[in-house]
Design a protein around this motif. Structure first.
Motif, PDB file in Angstrom:
ATOM      1  N   MET A  98       0.497  -1.107  -0.597  1.00 24.80           N
ATOM      2  CA  MET A  98      -0.240  -0.132   0.113  1.00 24.80           C
ATOM      3  C   MET A  98       0.613   1.083   0.235  1.00 24.80           C
ATOM      4  N   TYR A  99       2.143   1.944   0.448  1.00 29.72           N
ATOM      5  CA  TYR A  99       2.661   2.426   0.651  1.00 29.72           C
ATOM      6  C   TYR A  99       3.635   2.476  -0.613  1.00 29.72           C
ATOM      7  N   MET A 100       3.682   1.359  -1.513  1.00 29.81           N
ATOM      8  CA  MET A 100       4.328   1.702  -2.795  1.00 29.81           C
ATOM      9  C   MET A 100       3.084   2.654  -3.434  1.00 29.81           C
ATOM     10  N   SER A 101       1.912   1.720  -3.211  1.00 24.83           N
ATOM     11  CA  SER A 101       1.221   2.074  -3.974  1.00 24.83           C
ATOM     12  C   SER A 101       0.762   4.080  -4.678  1.00 24.83           C
ATOM     13  N   GLY A 102       1.909   4.933  -3.361  1.00 21.74           N
ATOM     14  CA  GLY A 102       2.448   6.554  -3.206  1.00 21.74           C
ATOM     15  C   GLY A 102       2.934   7.168  -4.504  1.00 21.74           C
ATOM     16  N   GLU A 103       4.293   5.324  -4.790  1.00 21.65           N
ATOM     17  CA  GLU A 103       4.869   6.062  -5.858  1.00 21.65           C
ATOM     18  C   GLU A 103       5.727   6.082  -6.814  1.00 21.65           C
ATOM     19  N   LYS A 104       5.883   6.625  -7.477  1.00 18.46           N
ATOM     20  CA  LYS A 104       6.242   6.089  -9.262  1.00 18.46           C
ATOM     21  C   LYS A 104       6.575   4.999  -8.979  1.00 18.46           C
ATOM     22  N   LEU A 105       5.649   3.866  -9.716  1.00 17.76           N
ATOM     23  CA  LEU A 105       6.274   2.297  -9.991  1.00 17.76           C
ATOM     24  C   LEU A 105       6.413   3.146 -11.514  1.00 17.76           C
ATOM     25  N   PRO A 106       7.205   1.545 -11.830  1.00 16.22           N
ATOM     26  CA  PRO A 106       7.788   1.085 -13.097  1.00 16.22           C
ATOM     27  C   PRO A 106       6.110   0.693 -13.882  1.00 16.22           C
ATOM     28  N   SER A 107       6.043   1.142 -15.401  1.00 13.55           N
ATOM     29  CA  SER A 107       4.208   1.030 -15.944  1.00 13.55           C
ATOM     30  C   SER A 107       4.561  -0.198 -15.457  1.00 13.55           C
ATOM     31  N   GLN A 108       4.835  -1.670 -15.743  1.00 18.75           N
ATOM     32  CA  GLN A 108       5.298  -2.341 -15.872  1.00 18.75           C
ATOM     33  C   GLN A 108       4.303  -3.068 -14.926  1.00 18.75           C
ATOM     34  N   VAL A 109       4.203  -2.412 -13.686  1.00 20.41           N
ATOM     35  CA  VAL A 109       3.430  -2.890 -12.335  1.00 20.41           C
ATOM     36  C   VAL A 109       1.533  -2.617 -12.412  1.00 20.41           C
ATOM     37  N   LYS A 110       1.096  -3.594 -12.513  1.00 18.49           N
ATOM     38  CA  LYS A 110      -0.417  -3.134 -13.070  1.00 18.49           C
ATOM     39  C   LYS A 110      -1.425  -3.155 -12.030  1.00 18.49           C
ATOM     40  N   THR A 111      -1.216  -4.217 -10.765  1.00 22.34           N
ATOM     41  CA  THR A 111      -2.396  -4.323 -10.140  1.00 22.34           C
ATOM     42  C   THR A 111      -1.920  -4.822  -8.265  1.00 22.34           C
ATOM     43  N   ILE A 112      -2.264  -4.445  -7.452  1.00 28.37           N
ATOM     44  CA  ILE A 112      -1.910  -4.816  -5.765  1.00 28.37           C
ATOM     45  C   ILE A 112      -2.976  -5.347  -5.539  1.00 28.37           C
ATOM     46  N   VAL A 113      -2.651  -6.518  -4.420  1.00 26.88           N
ATOM     47  CA  VAL A 113      -3.666  -7.253  -3.593  1.00 26.88           C
ATOM     48  C   VAL A 113      -2.848  -6.818  -2.146  1.00 26.88           C
ATOM     49  N   GLU A 114      -3.286  -6.512  -1.529  1.00 25.80           N
ATOM     50  CA  GLU A 114      -3.245  -6.140   0.527  1.00 25.80           C
ATOM     51  C   GLU A 114      -3.966  -7.039   0.578  1.00 25.80           C
ATOM     52  N   ASP A 115      -3.409  -7.320   1.915  1.00 24.22           N
ATOM     53  CA  ASP A 115      -3.926  -8.467   2.683  1.00 24.22           C
ATOM     54  C   ASP A 115      -3.664  -7.985   4.340  1.00 24.22           C
ATOM     55  N   CYS A 116      -4.459  -7.886   5.340  1.00 26.15           N
ATOM     56  CA  CYS A 116      -4.236  -7.449   6.689  1.00 26.15           C
ATOM     57  C   CYS A 116      -3.014  -6.195   6.632  1.00 26.15           C
ATOM     58  N   GLY A 117      -3.328  -4.915   6.107  1.00 26.22           N
ATOM     59  CA  GLY A 117      -2.222  -4.247   6.374  1.00 26.22           C
ATOM     60  C   GLY A 117      -2.675  -3.654   7.275  1.00 26.22           C
ATOM     61  N   TYR A 118      -2.320  -2.937   8.061  1.00 23.74           N
ATOM     62  CA  TYR A 118      -2.454  -1.588   8.892  1.00 23.74           C
ATOM     63  C   TYR A 118      -2.333  -0.509   8.158  1.00 23.74           C
ATOM     64  N   THR A 119      -3.356   1.029   8.811  1.00 21.86           N
ATOM     65  CA  THR A 119      -3.671   2.387   7.599  1.00 21.86           C
ATOM     66  C   THR A 119      -1.507   2.940   7.667  1.00 21.86           C
ATOM     67  N   SER A 120      -0.964   2.809   9.493  1.00 31.85           N
ATOM     68  CA  SER A 120       0.499   3.663   9.987  1.00 31.85           C
ATOM     69  C   SER A 120       1.062   3.027  10.658  1.00 31.85           C
ATOM     70  N   ILE A 121       2.316   3.028  10.735  1.00 30.12           N
ATOM     71  CA  ILE A 121       2.976   2.621  11.925  1.00 30.12           C
ATOM     72  C   ILE A 121       2.213   3.270  13.574  1.00 30.12           C
ATOM     73  N   MET A 122       2.383   4.536  13.546  1.00 26.15           N
ATOM     74  CA  MET A 122       1.496   5.534  14.435  1.00 26.15           C
ATOM     75  C   MET A 122       0.206   4.808  14.954  1.00 26.15           C
ATOM     76  N   ASP A 123      -0.585   4.564  14.200  1.00 25.13           N
ATOM     77  CA  ASP A 123      -1.901   3.917  14.624  1.00 25.13           C
ATOM     78  C   ASP A 123      -1.348   2.351  14.897  1.00 25.13           C
ATOM     79  N   GLU A 124      -0.706   1.578  14.790  1.00 30.33           N
ATOM     80  CA  GLU A 124      -0.717  -0.038  15.503  1.00 30.33           C
ATOM     81  C   GLU A 124       0.160  -0.007  15.871  1.00 30.33           C
ATOM     82  N   LEU A 125       1.302   1.150  16.526  1.00 28.77           N
ATOM     83  CA  LEU A 125       1.659   1.065  17.681  1.00 28.77           C
ATOM     84  C   LEU A 125       0.797   1.413  18.628  1.00 28.77           C
TER      85      LEU A 125
END
Length: 310
Positions: free
Chosen positions: A175-202
């Motif tokens: 999910m963090y990667m989704s906000g970066e400029k990724l290569p055009s070859q990256v087509k899709t993302i599947v995330e399973d049970c990731g947190y909203t932020s380090i601060m929130d999880e702590l």
């Protein structure tokens, strides 16, 4: 105006000074607990029969070892690469969880391999065979994984198609990667049970494990970690990243997750305006959605990839 007695000033000063000392000591303790790679007694080390079988299967495949250098660091990183049985330009980059390793992702690696994909599974900084004396919680790792995708492109060519997949901390990573400029070859993302932020999880864990309020402890721990690790803990936000996301993304979360609360997936889902799907798995605890119903999980995830990779 009546002057404040010196003894009052001294008392206030001593109390405040004592508070700062206690807070600093607590910050160092929880920094060690949360950010330094070591055995964590709050994590279960038990493996299911299926997980053990998948790891045995993975060893039998004799995957290749790839190497990379961490971004803004000279840390050496390792990954395993398992090519598809039949030649294809499609690949999945798999991100593991907190204090896990690439080998711990064997069930998912097998799932993608059986579906015909090349699979790259790195060890994050401070995990497995990769160097590092701190845990990145996915934030500095997002940049490392972007470099890994470039290696995949070099291997498979400019017409390659790449999916990002992660579980728990790995889910946050992609999910963090989704906000970066990724290569055009990256087509899709599947995330399973990731947190909203380090601060929130702590903050959530401070309440769950110690019944402590987030303030002032969590900001103090985050400041300590930022100074010691060299990355900005405060900046790590999947919500902010997902607001920039344009890639199709699937969100998965266990309905009974009490380690990364299920409420976080709704926040993450809401944050992106891209093509998206949400699957909350009934009865599943943290990172157990696959184990709860492997067949359904495989159908959903592979179906999503087939839909968004030509």
């Amino acid at each position: 105006m009546k002057r404040i007695p010196k003894w009052v000033k001294w008392t206030v000063g001593l109390v405040f000074g004592g508070f700062i000392i206690v807070l600093a000591a607590a910050s160092l303790y929880f920094y060690q607990y949360a950010f330094v790679p070591s055995h964590k007694d709050f994590l279960s080390n038990k493996q299911t029969t299926s997980e053990k079988a998948a790891q045995t299967w993975l060893k039998q495949q004799s995957p290749a070892t790839w190497h990379e250098t961490a971004v803004n660091s000279d840390l050496k990183l390792d990954a395993l690469y398992l090519p598809a049985t039949k030649p294809t330009n499609k690949a999945v980059v798999v991100a593991h969880g907190y204090m896990n390793t690439k080998e711990d992702m064997a069930e998912y690696i097998r799932m993608f391999h059986n579906a015909g994909y090349n699979v790259l599974a790195p060890d994050d900084r401070g995990h497995g065979q990769s160097q590092g004396n701190y845990i990145g919680w996915g934030w500095p790792d997002r940049l490392d994984y972007t470099k890994w995708t470039q290696q995949v492109i070099q291997k498979l060519g400019d017409k390659s198609e790449i999916a990002l997949f992660g579980v728990s901390m790995g889910g946050a990573t992609v999910m963090y990667m989704s906000g970066e400029k990724l290569p055009s070859q990256v087509k899709t993302i599947v995330e399973d049970c990731g947190y909203t932020s380090i601060m929130d999880e702590l903050g959530y864990q401070a309440k769950q494990m110690y019944n402590l309020p987030s303030f002032p402890l969590v900001p103090a721990v985050a400041l300590t970690a930022s100074i010691r690790t060299g990355y900005n803990v405060f900046a790590a936000s999947s919500i902010n990243a997902l607001k920039k996301n344009h890639l199709p993304i699937m969100f998965i979360h266990g309905a009974k997750d009490t380690f990364v609360p299920t409420s976080m997936v709704y926040q993450n889902y809401k944050a992106t305006s891209a093509d998206k799907e949400l699957w909350v798995v009934p009865g599943a605890k943290h990172a157990q959605s696959y184990g709860k119903d492997p067949k359904r999980y495989t159908q959903k995830v592979i179906g999503w990839l087939q839909q968004h990779m030509s």
